[in-house]
Design a protein around this motif. Structure first.
Motif, PDB file in Angstrom:
ATOM      1  N   CYS A  20       0.607  -1.356   0.082  1.00  0.00           N
ATOM      2  CA  CYS A  20      -0.009   0.153   0.063  1.00  0.00           C
ATOM      3  C   CYS A  20       1.027   1.279   0.054  1.00  0.00           C
ATOM      4  CB  CYS A  20      -0.947   0.025   1.225  1.00  0.00           C
ATOM      5  SG  CYS A  20      -2.437  -1.272   1.253  1.00  0.00           S
ATOM      6  N   GLU A  21       1.770   1.377   0.961  1.00  0.00           N
ATOM      7  CA  GLU A  21       2.672   2.502   0.883  1.00  0.00           C
ATOM      8  C   GLU A  21       3.507   2.709  -0.470  1.00  0.00           C
ATOM      9  OE1 GLU A  21       2.510   4.870   3.007  1.00  0.00           O
ATOM     10  OE2 GLU A  21       1.738   3.715   4.739  1.00  0.00           O
ATOM     11  N   LYS A  57       8.309   0.655  17.229  1.00  0.00           N
ATOM     12  CA  LYS A  57       7.500   0.530  16.034  1.00  0.00           C
ATOM     13  C   LYS A  57       6.503   1.921  15.973  1.00  0.00           C
ATOM     14  CE  LYS A  57       6.852  -4.326  16.166  1.00  0.00           C
ATOM     15  NZ  LYS A  57       7.026  -5.006  14.820  1.00  0.00           N
ATOM     16  N   GLY A  58       6.284   2.637  17.042  1.00  0.00           N
ATOM     17  CA  GLY A  58       5.717   3.925  16.787  1.00  0.00           C
ATOM     18  C   GLY A  58       6.547   4.840  16.172  1.00  0.00           C
ATOM     19  N   HIS A  59       7.736   4.714  16.563  1.00  0.00           N
ATOM     20  CA  HIS A  59       8.721   5.685  15.862  1.00  0.00           C
ATOM     21  C   HIS A  59       8.769   5.443  14.397  1.00  0.00           C
ATOM     22  CE1 HIS A  59      10.326   5.378  19.886  1.00  0.00           C
ATOM     23  NE2 HIS A  59      11.227   6.512  19.667  1.00  0.00           N
ATOM     24  N   LEU A  60       8.495   4.308  13.773  1.00  0.00           N
ATOM     25  CA  LEU A  60       8.571   4.151  12.678  1.00  0.00           C
ATOM     26  C   LEU A  60       7.264   4.661  11.950  1.00  0.00           C
ATOM     27  CD1 LEU A  60       9.700   0.434  12.321  1.00  0.00           C
ATOM     28  CD2 LEU A  60      11.087   2.445  11.618  1.00  0.00           C
ATOM     29  N   VAL A  61       6.209   4.472  12.578  1.00  0.00           N
ATOM     30  CA  VAL A  61       4.835   5.093  12.007  1.00  0.00           C
ATOM     31  C   VAL A  61       4.876   6.665  11.894  1.00  0.00           C
ATOM     32  CG1 VAL A  61       2.484   5.212  12.208  1.00  0.00           C
ATOM     33  CG2 VAL A  61       3.509   3.216  12.832  1.00  0.00           C
ATOM     34  N   ARG A  62       5.437   7.154  13.021  1.00  0.00           N
ATOM     35  CA  ARG A  62       5.662   8.897  12.853  1.00  0.00           C
ATOM     36  C   ARG A  62       6.694   9.083  11.613  1.00  0.00           C
ATOM     37  NH1 ARG A  62       4.651  11.989  17.571  1.00  0.00           N
ATOM     38  NH2 ARG A  62       2.391  11.483  17.959  1.00  0.00           N
ATOM     39  N   GLU A  63       7.744   8.285  11.512  1.00  0.00           N
ATOM     40  CA  GLU A  63       8.713   8.681  10.232  1.00  0.00           C
ATOM     41  C   GLU A  63       7.969   8.590   9.017  1.00  0.00           C
ATOM     42  OE1 GLU A  63      12.611   7.992  12.506  1.00  0.00           O
ATOM     43  OE2 GLU A  63      12.259   6.524  11.125  1.00  0.00           O
ATOM     44  N   ALA A 402       7.133  -3.303   7.757  1.00  0.00           N
ATOM     45  CA  ALA A 402       6.970  -3.495   6.403  1.00  0.00           C
ATOM     46  C   ALA A 402       6.443  -2.222   5.648  1.00  0.00           C
ATOM     47  CB  ALA A 402       5.671  -4.569   6.198  1.00  0.00           C
ATOM     48  N   ALA A 403       5.694  -1.451   6.168  1.00  0.00           N
ATOM     49  CA  ALA A 403       5.147  -0.212   5.930  1.00  0.00           C
ATOM     50  C   ALA A 403       6.290   0.729   5.514  1.00  0.00           C
ATOM     51  CB  ALA A 403       3.988   0.476   6.749  1.00  0.00           C
ATOM     52  N   GLN A 405       9.546  -0.049   4.814  1.00  0.00           N
ATOM     53  CA  GLN A 405      10.407  -0.413   3.760  1.00  0.00           C
ATOM     54  C   GLN A 405       9.382  -0.301   2.406  1.00  0.00           C
ATOM     55  OE1 GLN A 405      12.256  -4.593   4.518  1.00  0.00           O
ATOM     56  NE2 GLN A 405      10.995  -4.431   6.150  1.00  0.00           N
ATOM     57  N   GLY A 406       8.180  -0.635   2.588  1.00  0.00           N
ATOM     58  CA  GLY A 406       7.243  -0.359   1.279  1.00  0.00           C
ATOM     59  C   GLY A 406       7.500   0.950   0.899  1.00  0.00           C
ATOM     60  N   LEU A 407       7.183   2.185   1.789  1.00  0.00           N
ATOM     61  CA  LEU A 407       7.343   3.515   1.443  1.00  0.00           C
ATOM     62  C   LEU A 407       8.909   3.920   0.598  1.00  0.00           C
ATOM     63  CD1 LEU A 407       6.245   6.171   1.544  1.00  0.00           C
ATOM     64  CD2 LEU A 407       7.278   6.409   3.936  1.00  0.00           C
ATOM     65  N   ILE A 408       9.937   3.529   1.356  1.00  0.00           N
ATOM     66  CA  ILE A 408      11.384   3.596   0.747  1.00  0.00           C
ATOM     67  C   ILE A 408      11.225   3.026  -0.530  1.00  0.00           C
ATOM     68  CG2 ILE A 408      13.720   3.508   1.122  1.00  0.00           C
ATOM     69  CD1 ILE A 408      12.187   5.640   2.812  1.00  0.00           C
ATOM     70  N   ALA A 409      10.832   1.834  -0.677  1.00  0.00           N
ATOM     71  CA  ALA A 409      10.987   0.938  -1.944  1.00  0.00           C
ATOM     72  C   ALA A 409      10.278   1.720  -3.164  1.00  0.00           C
ATOM     73  CB  ALA A 409      10.570  -0.392  -1.731  1.00  0.00           C
ATOM     74  N   GLY A 410       9.118   2.139  -2.717  1.00  0.00           N
ATOM     75  CA  GLY A 410       8.101   2.981  -3.503  1.00  0.00           C
ATOM     76  C   GLY A 410       8.649   4.309  -4.084  1.00  0.00           C
ATOM     77  N   ILE A 411       9.168   4.924  -3.306  1.00  0.00           N
ATOM     78  CA  ILE A 411       9.877   6.010  -3.406  1.00  0.00           C
ATOM     79  C   ILE A 411      10.878   5.925  -4.315  1.00  0.00           C
ATOM     80  CG2 ILE A 411      11.174   8.186  -2.354  1.00  0.00           C
ATOM     81  CD1 ILE A 411       9.595   8.006  -0.064  1.00  0.00           C
ATOM     82  N   ASN A 412      11.911   5.077  -4.219  1.00  0.00           N
ATOM     83  CA  ASN A 412      13.149   4.762  -4.924  1.00  0.00           C
ATOM     84  C   ASN A 412      12.748   4.185  -6.262  1.00  0.00           C
ATOM     85  OD1 ASN A 412      14.789   5.917  -2.882  1.00  0.00           O
ATOM     86  ND2 ASN A 412      15.175   4.176  -1.994  1.00  0.00           N
TER      87      ASN A 412
END
Length: 652
Positions: A20-21, A57-63, A402-403, A405-412
């Protein structure tokens, strides 16, 4: 026979949290994107505990949110209980956790995807990855003629789904989660499905191996779900949400999410529970040798807990609702792959579960994934240009990992198509940077789980300042608006201005001031002080000092929070900033792509092999590779310096 053949920019395989991300990032950057899922009803599914966040994990969601991702916004719309964890400790480990309404979370994320411009959802199993060479040998019936690959320079060019339809594209992002060649185990019962009995993806593994990508087997598990009506909550401890709810997303108005929350419950296993488990270990697929995959060390099954922590008399069990409109309750802390009859017997020894009825049995799930050492830090495969990967397929565990990594993979993937530099976050600026750096450069023999202890600079990487750290990067990528960036810049300025003001406001040893300090059990002043020095005292906070500070400006709660942390922890923060400065020096020492490690005779054989395999882009990354010692790094630095001097002198 004619077949469907379409052209898009990006294909995303899998519509879990990573998919999704990734898909949203690509589509929001203007690229025509199609996201494939084995079932449209499983978009953003939460097959395990329906919660988002938690320690680290909350840190990851905020980022994710600070960079322009969707997870934080979605949980703010669908949570049923929210709690800030570790508030008795320092701000570095404060972490938000929210229990989601499982169905609503999935429904809301699907709605976002369905209404996103440039994004198409397609239900279908991707069975093959296509390269440029494959397309050249494609026949009229969409089958590929037999040919011998003549080049190691492999470029992705599309995907083929089970129906035979082909989607040509410039980049592919694999986010298959736990679906690839998956099988679920409950005692002697084995079903070849994905989580929750959904269809597995059984064909793609072969295609990946044909491209030279190495796969391995990991496993994870989930507890049973109980019928709420069969549980006696009077024997458990009620767990409430926070009185004042803090949103995950920086764009969510805190006032809009203040609502009545649903309770969770705490109970414990006991010796009767453990006796039943020990007596039936031979029927557990884990201990009977039926399970081949490696499970997560930091989220063990109840069988593992009983065996590995034999001295513990009890283990925590959290009973948490799956949603508002269901009676299903999640039994946190008791995942298992024991047979159904053993599960029912052991659960019924737990206080409050004596008459429980199981709606869904606990099970373990095995699946194909990769060792992420095969990836660049951009999450692009080293062997296949244009092929990116994110989520549990990379050997991690958890929705948040997962989210991210998905965001970074999608961006890149988008950056590669747009001809821009990839977004690579380092360990000093984000938990996402720590996560990806660990996956790509460190050896992991089990599903990777994010923890605050993995971040060396965690006082700088707090969940409360993720927007201050990463909003600008999100803007540079194109996922954050100018208005959002302007607000963050205003916030930074307001924080700094207030810190400087507090340091400049002097407080004398007057009778009124001394009485104020005594009333708050704080030592009186012998000489003058300033407000910042008083704020450093643990017994005093910003709100208390208002009595001594009549001319203070009106500031938002988030600015006040940052001011308080920056002042109270100033010494520690400055020390970590110095450590980051040293870290950055090694990160800035680039290793040329053309380097031949065989030309460095003093390198140990293991180090040479690891460096050739990982291909680090700088000395910092090289130093974090298992098997590369500090002595090897010293040899490498000497070689790089010698090479630099030789080049400056015009030598070959």
């Amino acid at each position: 026979m004619s077949r469907i053949r379409e052209k898009v920019d990006v294909c995303v395989i899998g519509a879990g949290h990573a998919g999704c991300e990734a898909a949203l990032a690509c589509a929001r950057l203007g690229l025509e994107t199609v996201i494939f899922t084995v079932s449209v009803d499983s978009i953003a599914l939460m097959p395990c505990n329906p919660n988002v966040g938690g320690s680290s994990k909350g840190h990851l969601v905020r980022e994710i949110d600070a960079l322009g991702g969707e997870m934080g916004k979605n949980i703010d719309k669908t949570f049923i209980q929210s709690k800030m964890l570790n508030i008795s400790k320092g701000p570095a480990v404060h972490s938000l956790r929210a229990q989601a309404d499982k169905s609503e979370y999935s429904r809301e994320m699907r709605k976002v995807l369905e209404n996103q411009d440039h994004l198409t959802i397609k239900q279908g199993e991707v069975v093959e990855l296509l390269t440029v060479e494959d397309l050249e040998h494609l026949q009229d019936d969409n089958s590929i003629a037999e040919y011998e690959r003549v080049s190691d320079n492999i470029q992705i060019a599309g995907v083929k789904i089970f129906t035979g339809a082909i989607y040509e594209c410039a980049a592919v992002v694999i986010c298959t989660g736990t679906y690839l060649n998956s099988r679920c185990l409950c005692g002697e019962s084995i079903t070849y499905t994905g989580p929750n009995g959904l269809q597995a993806a059984t064909h793609l593994s072969h295609s990946l191996e044909k491209l030279g990508i190495e796969l391995r087997r990991f496993k994870t598990g989930t507890p049973a779900r109980m019928d709420k009506r069969s549980i006696d909550f009077s024997k458990m401890v009620e767990q409430f949400g926070d009185e004042r709810i803090v949103p995950f997303s920086f764009s969510t108005d805190p006032e809009s999410i203040q609502k009545e929350q649903i309770s969770c419950w705490l109970t414990y296993t006991n010796e009767d529970t453990h006796t039943i488990i020990r007596a039936n270990l031979d029927r557990s697929p884990i201990y009977a040798g039926i399970i081949e995959g490696t499970g997560p060390r930091y989220c063990p099954s109840i069988e593992d807990k009983v065996v590995k922590f034999a001295d513990k008399e009890r283990h925590q069990v959290f009973i948490e609702p799956e949603g508002i409109h269901t009676n299903e309750m999640y039994v946190g802390g008791m995942s298992s792959s024991l047979p159904e009859d053993v599960q029912l017997a052991m659960y019924r020894t737990v206080p409050g579960l004596e008459h429980c009825k199981i709606v869904r049995n606990a099970y373990a799930i095995e699946y194909d994934c990769i060792d992420a050492n095969q990836l660049f830090p951009s999450l692009e495969f080293k062997k296949v240009k244009g092929l990116f990967s994110g989520g549990q397929f990379n050997g991690s565990s958890g929705y948040e990992e997962a989210a991210a990594q998905g965001l970074i993979a999608g961006i890149n993937a988008a950056m590669s198509i747009l001809g821009k530099e990839p977004l690579i976050l380092d360990r000093s600026e984000s938990y996402i940077g720590v996560l990806i750096d660990d996956l790509v450069f460190k050896e992991s023999r089990e599903p990777y789980r994010m923890m605050t202890s993995r971040a060396e600079y965690r006082l700088l990487l707090r969940q409360d300042n993720a927007d201050l750290r990463l909003r600008e990067k999100g803007y540079q990528v194109g996922l954050i608006s100018k208005e959002e960036l302007d607000y963050v810049n205003y916030k930074k300025e307001a924080i700094q201005k207030e810190i400087e003001r507090l340091k400049s406001v002097s407080i004398g040893a007057s009778k009124t001031n001394q009485e104020f300090l005594e009333s708050h059990n704080s030592s009186t002043l012998k000489t003058g002080s300033n407000l910042a020095e008083l704020l450093c005292r643990p017994e005093l906070d910003y709100e208390m000092l208002a009595q001594l500070d009549p001319e203070r400006p009106v500031l938002s709660e988030e600015v006040i929070n940052q001011v308080s942390i920056e002042i109270k922890y100033e010494g520690y923060i400055e020390r970590q900033l110095r450590q980051v400065e040293q870290y950055k020096k090694n990160e800035s020492k680039k290793i040329p792509d053309s380097i031949d490690y065989d030309d460095i005779p003093s390198l140990r054989l293991e180090a040479r092999q690891k460096l050739k395999s990982y291909r680090p882009v700088n000395v910092g990354q090289a130093s974090r590779i298992a098997g590369v010692s500090p002595a090897d790094i010293s040899v490498l630095l000497v070689y790089l310096e010698h090479r630099r001097h030789a080049k400056s002198n015009g030598d070959d």
